[in-house]
Enzyme design. Structure first.
Site, mmCIF file in Angstrom:
data_model
loop_
_atom_site.group_PDB
_atom_site.id
_atom_site.type_symbol
_atom_site.label_atom_id
_atom_site.label_comp_id
_atom_site.label_asym_id
_atom_site.label_seq_id
_atom_site.Cartn_x
_atom_site.Cartn_y
_atom_site.Cartn_z
ATOM 1 N N GLU A 81 -36.780 -40.246 54.840
ATOM 2 C CA GLU A 81 -36.511 -41.639 54.441
ATOM 3 C C GLU A 81 -36.933 -42.616 55.545
ATOM 4 O OE1 GLU A 81 -32.368 -42.484 53.727
ATOM 5 O OE2 GLU A 81 -32.777 -44.527 53.085
ATOM 6 N N GLU A 207 -27.717 -49.256 65.756
ATOM 7 C CA GLU A 207 -27.059 -48.621 66.911
ATOM 8 C C GLU A 207 -27.260 -47.108 66.873
ATOM 9 O OE1 GLU A 207 -25.543 -50.814 64.882
ATOM 10 O OE2 GLU A 207 -25.391 -52.549 66.212
HETATM 11 C C1 LIG Z 1 -29.088 -51.269 51.639
HETATM 12 C C2 LIG Z 1 -28.259 -50.025 51.869
HETATM 13 C C3 LIG Z 1 -28.613 -48.851 51.229
HETATM 14 C C4 LIG Z 1 -27.862 -47.698 51.401
HETATM 15 N N1 LIG Z 1 -28.221 -46.581 50.711
HETATM 16 C C5 LIG Z 1 -27.491 -45.458 50.842
HETATM 17 C C6 LIG Z 1 -27.814 -44.270 50.123
HETATM 18 O O1 LIG Z 1 -28.768 -44.252 49.340
HETATM 19 N N2 LIG Z 1 -27.037 -43.167 50.293
HETATM 20 C C7 LIG Z 1 -25.981 -43.168 51.141
HETATM 21 O O2 LIG Z 1 -25.303 -42.146 51.268
HETATM 22 N N3 LIG Z 1 -25.644 -44.267 51.837
HETATM 23 C C8 LIG Z 1 -26.373 -45.408 51.709
HETATM 24 N N4 LIG Z 1 -26.027 -46.541 52.423
HETATM 25 C C9 LIG Z 1 -24.875 -46.455 53.326
HETATM 26 C C10 LIG Z 1 -25.368 -46.400 54.771
HETATM 27 O O3 LIG Z 1 -25.982 -45.152 55.045
HETATM 28 C C11 LIG Z 1 -24.160 -46.635 55.695
HETATM 29 O O4 LIG Z 1 -23.664 -47.949 55.396
HETATM 30 C C12 LIG Z 1 -24.591 -46.586 57.143
HETATM 31 O O5 LIG Z 1 -24.992 -45.276 57.492
HETATM 32 C C13 LIG Z 1 -23.493 -47.042 58.086
HETATM 33 O O6 LIG Z 1 -22.333 -46.318 57.856
HETATM 34 P P1 LIG Z 1 -20.951 -47.086 57.645
HETATM 35 O O7 LIG Z 1 -21.172 -48.238 56.699
HETATM 36 O O8 LIG Z 1 -19.923 -46.066 57.346
HETATM 37 O O9 LIG Z 1 -20.654 -47.752 59.068
HETATM 38 P P2 LIG Z 1 -19.968 -47.048 60.312
HETATM 39 O O10 LIG Z 1 -20.611 -45.711 60.578
HETATM 40 O O11 LIG Z 1 -18.484 -47.116 60.126
HETATM 41 O O12 LIG Z 1 -20.421 -48.032 61.475
HETATM 42 C C14 LIG Z 1 -19.758 -49.281 61.729
HETATM 43 C C15 LIG Z 1 -20.376 -49.869 62.979
HETATM 44 O O13 LIG Z 1 -20.206 -48.950 64.093
HETATM 45 C C16 LIG Z 1 -21.466 -48.585 64.645
HETATM 46 N N5 LIG Z 1 -21.501 -47.149 64.974
HETATM 47 C C17 LIG Z 1 -21.066 -46.120 64.193
HETATM 48 N N6 LIG Z 1 -21.277 -44.933 64.800
HETATM 49 C C18 LIG Z 1 -21.888 -45.220 65.989
HETATM 50 C C19 LIG Z 1 -22.354 -44.407 67.063
HETATM 51 N N7 LIG Z 1 -22.249 -43.075 67.052
HETATM 52 N N8 LIG Z 1 -22.933 -45.046 68.104
HETATM 53 C C20 LIG Z 1 -23.034 -46.414 68.139
HETATM 54 N N9 LIG Z 1 -22.595 -47.236 67.155
HETATM 55 C C21 LIG Z 1 -22.022 -46.638 66.095
HETATM 56 C C22 LIG Z 1 -22.475 -48.882 63.543
HETATM 57 O O14 LIG Z 1 -23.768 -49.171 64.086
HETATM 58 C C23 LIG Z 1 -21.890 -50.105 62.852
HETATM 59 O O15 LIG Z 1 -22.221 -51.299 63.531
HETATM 60 C C24 LIG Z 1 -26.737 -47.710 52.263
HETATM 61 C C25 LIG Z 1 -26.384 -48.890 52.928
HETATM 62 C C26 LIG Z 1 -27.127 -50.042 52.738
HETATM 63 C C27 LIG Z 1 -26.729 -51.302 53.462
#
Ligand SMILES: Cc1cc2nc3c(=O)[nH]c(=O)nc-3n(C[C@H](O)[C@H](O)[C@H](O)COP(=O)(O)OP(=O)(O)OC[C@H]3O[C@@H](n4cnc5c(N)ncnc54)[C@H](O)[C@@H]3O)c2cc1C
Length: 223
Positions: A81, A207
């Site tokens: 991807e 990040e």
């Molecule tokens: C347009 C769009 C399409 C998407 N499509 C899909 C899809 O097809 N399938 C699917 O499963 N998901 C999908 N998602 C979900 C997406 O993969 C997650 O929103 C993304 O991986 C972030 O996870 P979270 O929202 O749980 O944030 P969190 O992981 O809770 O992160 C919150 C904040 O903490 C930071 N953070 C987290 N972990 C770390 C680390 N280890 N080091 C530094 N900073 C960190 C992040 O950068 C962020 O700023 C999509 C999201 C969007 C916006």
């Protein structure tokens, strides 16, 4: 909310460390216990859904690959991807630059030194990223890996935010009008900017991408 099936990465062995013990299953979304709730995003539309699973039973035939081998599969699918996203990212950024030039002419600021410098800097970054992407493809064609592609998703998604921010700056006070029926260009710049925020999250946040580049490409230690 329009899908009939989804891939899910589920914990199948709770007694092993976090990356182990995850499996991939295909889940039919009409099974009892599946609750699909559309999510309205910042731009106002609902294109995504959050999905809740309550005691959903999935047949073993829906397992993808081997049991507990899900982490390896997701690393492959995410690399795929992220590897392809840069093409769309660079093309979108180039379209953004073309639109910026048009907007600067329309708004009478195409001779403004600050605007010209900012547009030129962004345009140079788009060209550089396109060249870097092609270099990665050339490495693939020769059978080598292309670590530079790890950088592309991060760089193109952040660059697009800067391009649309500049569009909003050029619009001046008009940027505050969000109603597409009265806003300049049907609020196209506002909508593009809001959508560009999502691209630094989806497919791995900026990040997390920086962490991946630091540890896997540059070989830096984890903190
Ligand atoms: C347009 C769009 C399409 C998407 N499509 C899909 C899809 O097809 N399938 C699917 O499963 N998901 C999908 N998602 C979900 C997406 O993969 C997650 O929103 C993304 O991986 C972030 O996870 P979270 O929202 O749980 O944030 P969190 O992981 O809770 O992160 C919150 C904040 O903490 C930071 N953070 C987290 N972990 C770390 C680390 N280890 N080091 C530094 N900073 C960190 C992040 O950068 C962020 O700023 C999509 C999201 C969007 C916006």
């Amino acid at each position: 909310m329009v899908a009939s099936k989804c891939f899910c990465y589920v914990r199948t062995d709770p007694d092993v460390p976090k990356h182990k013990g995850i499996s991939v299953v295909i889940i039919d979304l009409d099974l009892p216990g599946v609750d699909v709730r559309p999510l309205r995003h910042l731009g106002g539309r609902a294109e995504f859904a959050e999905v809740f699973f309550t005691d959903v039973v999935v047949p073993r035939a829906n397992l993808v690959g081997a049991l507990n081998d899900g982490w390896r599969i997701t690393m492959g699918s995410l690399a795929h991807e992220r590897g392809a996203l840069w093409v769309e990212g660079v093309m979108g950024a180039q379209r953004g630059i073309d639109d910026l030039v048009r907007l600067a002419h329309e708004r009478g600021v195409s001779t403004d030194r600050v605007v010209r410098r900012r547009v030129a800097e962004l345009a140079a970054q788009v060209r550089a990223l396109r060249a870097l992407g092609y270099k990665g493809f050339a490495s693939f064609a020769q059978g080598s890996s292309a670590p530079e592609h790890s950088f592309m998703k991060l760089a193109t998604s952040e660059l697009r935010q800067e391009i649309f921010e500049l569009g909003l700056d050029i619009q001046g006070a008009d940027r505050a009008v969000l109603d597409p029926t009265v806003a300049a260009e049907g609020a196209r710049w506002q909508k593009s900017w809001m959508t560009s925020l999502a691209s630094t999250i989806g497919g791995g946040t900026s990040e997390v991408q920086r962490n991946v580049i630091a540890t896997r490409v540059l070989g830096l230690p984890r903190d």
